[in-house]
Design a protein around this motif. Sequence first.
Motif, PDB file in Angstrom:
ATOM      1  N   VAL A   9      -9.608   8.603   2.854  1.00 30.45           N
ATOM      2  CA  VAL A   9      -8.550   8.384   1.874  1.00 30.45           C
ATOM      3  C   VAL A   9      -8.738   9.324   0.678  1.00 30.45           C
ATOM      4  O   VAL A   9      -7.806   9.990   0.224  1.00 30.45           O
ATOM      5  N   THR A  12      -2.199   8.512   2.372  1.00 27.99           N
ATOM      6  CA  THR A  12      -3.531   9.115   2.521  1.00 27.99           C
ATOM      7  C   THR A  12      -4.119   8.840   3.898  1.00 27.99           C
ATOM      8  O   THR A  12      -5.113   9.430   4.283  1.00 27.99           O
ATOM      9  N   ASN A  13      -3.513   7.913   4.615  1.00 27.29           N
ATOM     10  CA  ASN A  13      -4.008   7.581   5.957  1.00 27.29           C
ATOM     11  C   ASN A  13      -2.901   6.885   6.730  1.00 27.29           C
ATOM     12  O   ASN A  13      -2.023   6.269   6.142  1.00 27.29           O
ATOM     13  N   TYR A  42      -8.945  -3.255   4.510  1.00 28.85           N
ATOM     14  CA  TYR A  42      -7.716  -2.728   5.092  1.00 28.85           C
ATOM     15  C   TYR A  42      -7.189  -3.761   6.089  1.00 28.85           C
ATOM     16  O   TYR A  42      -7.877  -4.729   6.425  1.00 28.85           O
ATOM     17  N   GLU A  43      -5.976  -3.533   6.580  1.00 28.45           N
ATOM     18  CA  GLU A  43      -5.345  -4.481   7.489  1.00 28.45           C
ATOM     19  C   GLU A  43      -5.963  -4.410   8.882  1.00 28.45           C
ATOM     20  O   GLU A  43      -6.546  -3.403   9.264  1.00 28.45           O
ATOM     21  N   VAL A  62       1.700   0.594   3.440  1.00 30.61           N
ATOM     22  CA  VAL A  62       0.895  -0.556   3.016  1.00 30.61           C
ATOM     23  C   VAL A  62      -0.089  -0.128   1.937  1.00 30.61           C
ATOM     24  O   VAL A  62      -0.664   0.951   2.000  1.00 30.61           O
ATOM     25  N   GLY A  63      -0.256  -0.998   0.960  1.00 29.39           N
ATOM     26  CA  GLY A  63      -1.163  -0.690  -0.135  1.00 29.39           C
ATOM     27  C   GLY A  63      -1.670  -1.949  -0.805  1.00 29.39           C
ATOM     28  O   GLY A  63      -1.410  -3.064  -0.335  1.00 29.39           O
ATOM     29  N   MET A  64      -2.396  -1.750  -1.910  1.00 30.48           N
ATOM     30  CA  MET A  64      -3.047  -2.883  -2.582  1.00 30.48           C
ATOM     31  C   MET A  64      -2.693  -2.949  -4.072  1.00 30.48           C
ATOM     32  O   MET A  64      -3.421  -3.547  -4.862  1.00 30.48           O
ATOM     33  N   LEU A  76     -10.404   3.386   9.715  1.00 25.36           N
ATOM     34  CA  LEU A  76     -10.104   3.892   8.373  1.00 25.36           C
ATOM     35  C   LEU A  76     -11.391   3.987   7.564  1.00 25.36           C
ATOM     36  O   LEU A  76     -12.271   3.154   7.703  1.00 25.36           O
ATOM     37  N   GLY A 123      -1.989   5.448  -3.759  1.00 26.59           N
ATOM     38  CA  GLY A 123      -2.319   5.935  -2.430  1.00 26.59           C
ATOM     39  C   GLY A 123      -2.027   4.806  -1.465  1.00 26.59           C
ATOM     40  O   GLY A 123      -2.216   3.644  -1.802  1.00 26.59           O
ATOM     41  N   ALA A 124      -1.555   5.117  -0.268  1.00 26.72           N
ATOM     42  CA  ALA A 124      -1.142   4.062   0.650  1.00 26.72           C
ATOM     43  C   ALA A 124      -1.309   4.500   2.086  1.00 26.72           C
ATOM     44  O   ALA A 124      -1.474   5.686   2.391  1.00 26.72           O
ATOM     45  N   GLY A 125      -1.241   3.522   2.983  1.00 26.70           N
ATOM     46  CA  GLY A 125      -1.315   3.797   4.415  1.00 26.70           C
ATOM     47  C   GLY A 125       0.082   3.854   5.007  1.00 26.70           C
ATOM     48  O   GLY A 125       0.976   3.126   4.583  1.00 26.70           O
TER      49      GLY A 125
HETATM   50  I1  8IG Z   1      -5.206   4.778  -0.050  1.00 22.44           I
HETATM   51  O1  8IG Z   1      -4.140   1.606   4.886  1.00 22.44           O
HETATM   52  C1  8IG Z   1      -4.755   3.180   1.000  1.00 22.44           C
HETATM   53  N1  8IG Z   1      -4.560   2.015   0.397  1.00 22.44           N
HETATM   54  N2  8IG Z   1      -3.552  -2.101   2.274  1.00 22.44           N
HETATM   55  N3  8IG Z   1      -3.843  -0.223   3.597  1.00 22.44           N
HETATM   56  C2  8IG Z   1      -3.816  -0.819   2.384  1.00 22.44           C
HETATM   57  N4  8IG Z   1      -4.043  -0.157   1.254  1.00 22.44           N
HETATM   58  C3  8IG Z   1      -4.305   1.155   1.368  1.00 22.44           C
HETATM   59  C4  8IG Z   1      -4.351   1.828   2.573  1.00 22.44           C
HETATM   60  C5  8IG Z   1      -4.108   1.094   3.771  1.00 22.44           C
HETATM   61  N5  8IG Z   1      -4.648   3.105   2.333  1.00 22.44           N
END
Ligand code: 8IG
Length: 276
Positions: free
Chosen positions: A254, A238-239, A196-197, A213-215, A249, A128-130
């Motif tokens: 998410v 997801t966002n 988050y950032e 962006v993600g982790m 956020l 999942g990522a932004g």
């Molecule tokens: I789901 O907005 C998810 N993972 N870094 N930033 C980062 N990781 C995320 C984000 C996000 N949404």
Amino acid sequence: MSTADNPLDDPNADPFEIARAAAADIARLTGVERHDIALTLGSGWGKAADLVGETVATVPATEVSGFSKPALEGHVGTLRSILSPSGKRILVIGARTHYYEGHGVRRVVHSVRTAAATGASVMVLTNGAGGVNPSYTPGRPVLISDHINLTADSPLEGATFVDLTDLYSRRLREVARTIDPTLHEGVYCQFRGPHYETPAEVRMAGIIGGDIVGMSTALEAIAARQAGMEILGLSLITNLAAGIQDTPLSHEEVLEAGRAAEPVISDLLARVVEAL
Ligand code: 8IG
């Protein structure tokens, strides 16, 4: 196994030897000697396992050498062996260890090294990522075309020079687009997290060429390449990343976007895996 006695935490241990031991554990516990494809399921992708094929065996990750308990709700701590309709053996990894957990990169990439040791030649990494790119709105799956690793860390130890050209295989991206021609591609920026950032960091990510962006994922992809695997990366947006949307956020948001998109992207992923 408690996290205190994880063999990967011994600096003198060989992480590849522990990955081979983990693969042997998987073979013993599932009765499946080798796997062809490995699949790491991130936020929002969990249902895909049920659509990929028939589950032959489910193993708690804690019974496999070197694995630790998942830190997060939505991250299931199991390994599943699945037989696809065309006869492929799929190892589904529902037990991701994130870099932000602070247990070191060896633990982060252990599942990938284990997958390679089971024989898998393809590693499918989902997350999942932004969305940084404003057209990447919640609910959209995006193919990862490349990454920017902002963790300032590497899973490789010593003078191990691994080429990362075409890290996210062009061939596999094209296979994915035969299933869904509308799939767009983006550059994934891995931040350390777990915060988050800031909006300024998100702007920076966009300026340096990031779309999402993600982790997770970047460190895993590097380890998969080192192990000689072909990599397919898929992000579920997801966002919108911080500052791209004007509301704060939340982890709830998410999870909700993941739940809403899950049936569609799970079906997509199952069809892509069968086509690989
Ligand atoms: I789901 O907005 C998810 N993972 N870094 N930033 C980062 N990781 C995320 C984000 C996000 N949404």
